[in-house]
Scaffold this motif. Structure first.
Motif, mmCIF file in Angstrom:
data_model
loop_
_atom_site.group_PDB
_atom_site.id
_atom_site.type_symbol
_atom_site.label_atom_id
_atom_site.label_comp_id
_atom_site.label_asym_id
_atom_site.label_seq_id
_atom_site.Cartn_x
_atom_site.Cartn_y
_atom_site.Cartn_z
ATOM 1 N N GLY A 43 0.846 -1.178 0.000
ATOM 2 C CA GLY A 43 0.000 0.000 0.000
ATOM 3 C C GLY A 43 0.883 1.229 0.000
ATOM 4 O O GLY A 43 0.825 2.086 0.876
ATOM 5 N N GLY A 45 1.273 4.020 -1.634
ATOM 6 C CA GLY A 45 0.894 5.419 -1.823
ATOM 7 C C GLY A 45 1.806 6.129 -2.798
ATOM 8 O O GLY A 45 2.001 5.684 -3.934
ATOM 9 N N ASP A 64 0.191 -1.027 -4.720
ATOM 10 C CA ASP A 64 -0.896 -0.172 -4.267
ATOM 11 C C ASP A 64 -2.138 -0.582 -5.034
ATOM 12 O O ASP A 64 -2.035 -1.126 -6.138
ATOM 13 C CB ASP A 64 -0.569 1.314 -4.498
ATOM 14 N N CYS A 100 3.911 -1.350 6.134
ATOM 15 C CA CYS A 100 2.499 -1.004 5.898
ATOM 16 C C CYS A 100 2.202 0.318 6.597
ATOM 17 O O CYS A 100 1.572 0.363 7.656
ATOM 18 C CB CYS A 100 1.571 -2.085 6.441
ATOM 19 N N SER A 103 -1.645 2.179 5.448
ATOM 20 C CA SER A 103 -2.284 1.502 4.314
ATOM 21 C C SER A 103 -3.341 0.505 4.774
ATOM 22 O O SER A 103 -4.463 0.511 4.261
ATOM 23 C CB SER A 103 -1.236 0.811 3.436
#
Length: 192
Positions: A43, A45, A64, A100, A103
């Motif tokens: 995740g 970003g 992601d 993480c 996320s």
């Protein structure tokens, strides 16, 4: 819901997060990692953390769920970023570390145990795993995004069923973005 938000606001989110100084959060995580280990930024970003870890000499893989964020992160970090959700992750003992950062908090509480199991499966024995959630207890929606907030006890409840995974340490921090006053729960997990 949250994926749609990041599709529509990818540029603004990228600009607001890509330059945030996260070194104080990196330090306890990398202290548990082997040099040049393989990391997963789950995740990812903006790709800010992927780039930082790559620049430190780690082999970094990232994913992601938002196609727009994948494109921005890949360009910023200079690595291929996969478009993937936590539920689609299918790796076995591949990573020395999993990151993480802000996320998993978008995963609904009912789906978090499966997401956590997928990540636990992907972590090598002896591996380190960083997670962060907004501090609280419960689920909410804000500005088109879903949030699952955790405190120390709800995190423990989430981690305890994961075979071989234990909480190494937890701590709270203030939001690192200017003008934000949220409190975050940070945790380092280890795999036996």
């Amino acid at each position: 819901m949250s994926i749609r938000y990041y599709q529509q606001h990818a540029g603004d989110f990228f600009t607001a997060t890509v330059d945030v100084d996260m070194r104080s959060l990196y330090a306890p995580f990398i202290a548990l990692l082997p040099a040049q280990g393989t990391l997963l930024d789950a995740g990812c970003g903006s790709g800010r953390d992927s780039k930082a870890f790559k620049d430190m000499g780690y082999r970094v893989e990232a994913f992601d769920a938002s196609a727009e964020m994948v494109a921005l992160a890949s360009g910023h970090a200079g690595i291929p970023v996969r478009r993937l959700t936590f539920s689609e992750l299918d790796e076995a003992e591949r990573y020395d570390g999993i990151w993480c950062c802000a996320s998993l908090l978008h995963v609904p509480a009912a789906e978090l145990p499966q997401a956590m199991q997928k990540l636990a499966d992907a972590l090598k024995p002896g591996g380190a795993w960083y997670v962060s959630f907004k501090y609280g207890d419960g689920e909410r929606e804000k500005d088109g995004r879903h949030f699952t907030d955790l405190n120390e006890q709800t995190l423990e409840n989430l981690v305890s069923p994961l075979a071989g995974i234990r909480i190494h340490t937890t701590w709270r921090t203030e939001d690192k973005r200017p003008g934000r006053d949220e409190i975050w729960l940070n945790a380092l997990l280890r795999k036996a």
